[in-house]
Write a protein that holds these residues in place. Structure first.
Motif, PDB file in Angstrom:
ATOM      1  N   HIS A 199       0.824  -1.213   0.000  1.00  0.00           N
ATOM      2  CA  HIS A 199       0.000   0.000   0.000  1.00  0.00           C
ATOM      3  C   HIS A 199       0.861   1.267   0.000  1.00  0.00           C
ATOM      4  O   HIS A 199       0.334   2.368  -0.073  1.00  0.00           O
ATOM      5  CB  HIS A 199      -0.904   0.048   1.240  1.00  0.00           C
ATOM      6  N   GLY A 200       2.161   1.091   0.159  1.00  0.00           N
ATOM      7  CA  GLY A 200       3.052   2.239   0.251  1.00  0.00           C
ATOM      8  C   GLY A 200       3.139   2.800   1.664  1.00  0.00           C
ATOM      9  O   GLY A 200       3.761   3.839   1.894  1.00  0.00           O
ATOM     10  N   LEU A 201       2.509   2.124   2.615  1.00  0.00           N
ATOM     11  CA  LEU A 201       2.552   2.576   4.015  1.00  0.00           C
ATOM     12  C   LEU A 201       3.828   2.083   4.680  1.00  0.00           C
ATOM     13  O   LEU A 201       4.366   1.029   4.321  1.00  0.00           O
ATOM     14  CB  LEU A 201       1.351   2.026   4.790  1.00  0.00           C
ATOM     15  N   CYS A 202       4.291   2.838   5.661  1.00  0.00           N
ATOM     16  CA  CYS A 202       5.459   2.400   6.435  1.00  0.00           C
ATOM     17  C   CYS A 202       5.036   1.210   7.290  1.00  0.00           C
ATOM     18  O   CYS A 202       4.067   1.294   8.038  1.00  0.00           O
ATOM     19  CB  CYS A 202       5.967   3.512   7.334  1.00  0.00           C
ATOM     20  N   ALA A 203       5.775   0.132   7.159  1.00  0.00           N
ATOM     21  CA  ALA A 203       5.494  -1.048   7.975  1.00  0.00           C
ATOM     22  C   ALA A 203       6.005  -0.791   9.389  1.00  0.00           C
ATOM     23  O   ALA A 203       6.922  -0.010   9.597  1.00  0.00           O
ATOM     24  CB  ALA A 203       6.180  -2.266   7.374  1.00  0.00           C
ATOM     25  N   GLU A 204       5.366  -1.453  10.357  1.00  0.00           N
ATOM     26  CA  GLU A 204       5.769  -1.313  11.754  1.00  0.00           C
ATOM     27  C   GLU A 204       6.581  -2.525  12.157  1.00  0.00           C
ATOM     28  O   GLU A 204       6.349  -3.638  11.693  1.00  0.00           O
ATOM     29  CB  GLU A 204       4.539  -1.177  12.650  1.00  0.00           C
ATOM     30  N   LEU A 205       7.542  -2.290  13.056  1.00  0.00           N
ATOM     31  CA  LEU A 205       8.401  -3.366  13.538  1.00  0.00           C
ATOM     32  C   LEU A 205       7.817  -3.924  14.832  1.00  0.00           C
ATOM     33  O   LEU A 205       7.586  -3.193  15.786  1.00  0.00           O
ATOM     34  CB  LEU A 205       9.814  -2.839  13.774  1.00  0.00           C
ATOM     35  N   TYR A 206       7.544  -5.222  14.856  1.00  0.00           N
ATOM     36  CA  TYR A 206       6.963  -5.904  16.006  1.00  0.00           C
ATOM     37  C   TYR A 206       7.937  -6.961  16.506  1.00  0.00           C
ATOM     38  O   TYR A 206       8.877  -7.333  15.808  1.00  0.00           O
ATOM     39  CB  TYR A 206       5.663  -6.607  15.624  1.00  0.00           C
ATOM     40  N   THR A 207       7.662  -7.460  17.705  1.00  0.00           N
ATOM     41  CA  THR A 207       8.441  -8.565  18.253  1.00  0.00           C
ATOM     42  C   THR A 207       7.504  -9.740  18.459  1.00  0.00           C
ATOM     43  O   THR A 207       6.446  -9.586  19.073  1.00  0.00           O
ATOM     44  CB  THR A 207       9.079  -8.174  19.602  1.00  0.00           C
ATOM     45  N   SER A 208       7.897 -10.892  17.966  1.00  0.00           N
ATOM     46  CA  SER A 208       7.102 -12.104  18.140  1.00  0.00           C
ATOM     47  C   SER A 208       7.410 -12.707  19.505  1.00  0.00           C
ATOM     48  O   SER A 208       8.567 -12.763  19.920  1.00  0.00           O
ATOM     49  CB  SER A 208       7.468 -13.123  17.052  1.00  0.00           C
ATOM     50  N   TRP A 209       6.356 -13.171  20.180  1.00  0.00           N
ATOM     51  CA  TRP A 209       6.553 -13.895  21.436  1.00  0.00           C
ATOM     52  C   TRP A 209       5.929 -15.277  21.346  1.00  0.00           C
ATOM     53  O   TRP A 209       5.586 -15.898  22.338  1.00  0.00           O
ATOM     54  CB  TRP A 209       6.002 -13.093  22.621  1.00  0.00           C
ATOM     55  N   GLU A 210       5.808 -15.785  20.126  1.00  0.00           N
ATOM     56  CA  GLU A 210       5.347 -17.152  19.939  1.00  0.00           C
ATOM     57  C   GLU A 210       6.493 -18.108  20.233  1.00  0.00           C
ATOM     58  O   GLU A 210       7.675 -17.747  20.136  1.00  0.00           O
ATOM     59  CB  GLU A 210       4.837 -17.353  18.521  1.00  0.00           C
ATOM     60  N   THR A 211       6.157 -19.333  20.592  1.00  0.00           N
ATOM     61  CA  THR A 211       7.154 -20.338  20.959  1.00  0.00           C
ATOM     62  C   THR A 211       8.152 -20.594  19.831  1.00  0.00           C
ATOM     63  O   THR A 211       9.338 -20.798  20.079  1.00  0.00           O
ATOM     64  CB  THR A 211       6.449 -21.656  21.341  1.00  0.00           C
ATOM     65  N   ASP A 212       7.688 -20.559  18.574  1.00  0.00           N
ATOM     66  CA  ASP A 212       8.575 -20.844  17.444  1.00  0.00           C
ATOM     67  C   ASP A 212       9.579 -19.726  17.164  1.00  0.00           C
ATOM     68  O   ASP A 212      10.645 -19.987  16.610  1.00  0.00           O
ATOM     69  CB  ASP A 212       7.762 -21.094  16.167  1.00  0.00           C
ATOM     70  N   ASN A 213       9.227 -18.485  17.510  1.00  0.00           N
ATOM     71  CA  ASN A 213      10.089 -17.345  17.204  1.00  0.00           C
ATOM     72  C   ASN A 213      10.132 -16.337  18.361  1.00  0.00           C
ATOM     73  O   ASN A 213       9.858 -15.158  18.172  1.00  0.00           O
ATOM     74  CB  ASN A 213       9.599 -16.634  15.936  1.00  0.00           C
ATOM     75  N   PRO A 214      10.507 -16.770  19.551  1.00  0.00           N
ATOM     76  CA  PRO A 214      10.482 -15.860  20.686  1.00  0.00           C
ATOM     77  C   PRO A 214      11.531 -14.750  20.558  1.00  0.00           C
ATOM     78  O   PRO A 214      12.702 -15.017  20.291  1.00  0.00           O
ATOM     79  CB  PRO A 214      10.796 -16.773  21.872  1.00  0.00           C
TER      80      PRO A 214
END
Length: 146
Positions: A22-37
């Motif tokens: 969409h041309g929008l700035c993506a946001e940076l998140y942190t995963s806290w799922e077991t596969d990618n903590p």
């Protein structure tokens, strides 16, 4: 990437900017799922609406012992949070009971004071009643002596 809470990552240093379709700035998140903590990823701002599927990992995958340690620490943290919630609930129950007992104590003390006052009044009345016959007996004796 569903089910577990993700947090938005903030930095004091500038980070690269990613844009979605969409041309929008993506946001940076942190995963806290077991596969990618603890692994960070970019995601479109519109993800909650389902308008965009943009997703890209920022960090490399965490593997081995670090991943196990993060998951174990997260599990211990969750257990401690649950224990804290349980103790807070128990504290609320105990506090409520303490307030109820304090009110009962206040009521009992008021009742004791009231009964004490009533006892004093009745004691005085009893003195008057028991003193009157003695006075009349004394008066009768005086009359007889005359």
């Amino acid at each position: 990437m569903s089910g577990e809470l993700k947090s938005i990552t903030t930095f004091s240093e500038p980070q690269p900017v990613m844009h979605c379709e969409h041309g929008l700035c993506a946001e940076l998140y942190t995963s806290w799922e077991t596969d990618n903590p603890g692994r960070r990823f970019w995601r479109c701002q519109m993800w909650q609406r389902g308008d965009c599927g943009f997703f890209q990992w920022f960090d490399p995958e965490i593997v081995g012992r670090p991943k196990e340690l993060i998951n174990r620490l997260r599990s211990q943290k969750k257990a401690l949070e649950n224990r804290l919630k349980s103790q807070e609930a128990e504290h609320r129950v105990i506090s409520t009971r303490a307030c109820e007992l304090e009110q009962k104590l206040i009521d009992a003390n008021a009742k004791i004071k009231s009964l004490s006052i009533m006892n004093d009044v009745l004691t005085e009345k009893l003195k008057v009643v028991t003193d009157e016959p003695a006075k009349s007996d004394n008066h009768m004796l005086e009359l007889e002596e005359e």
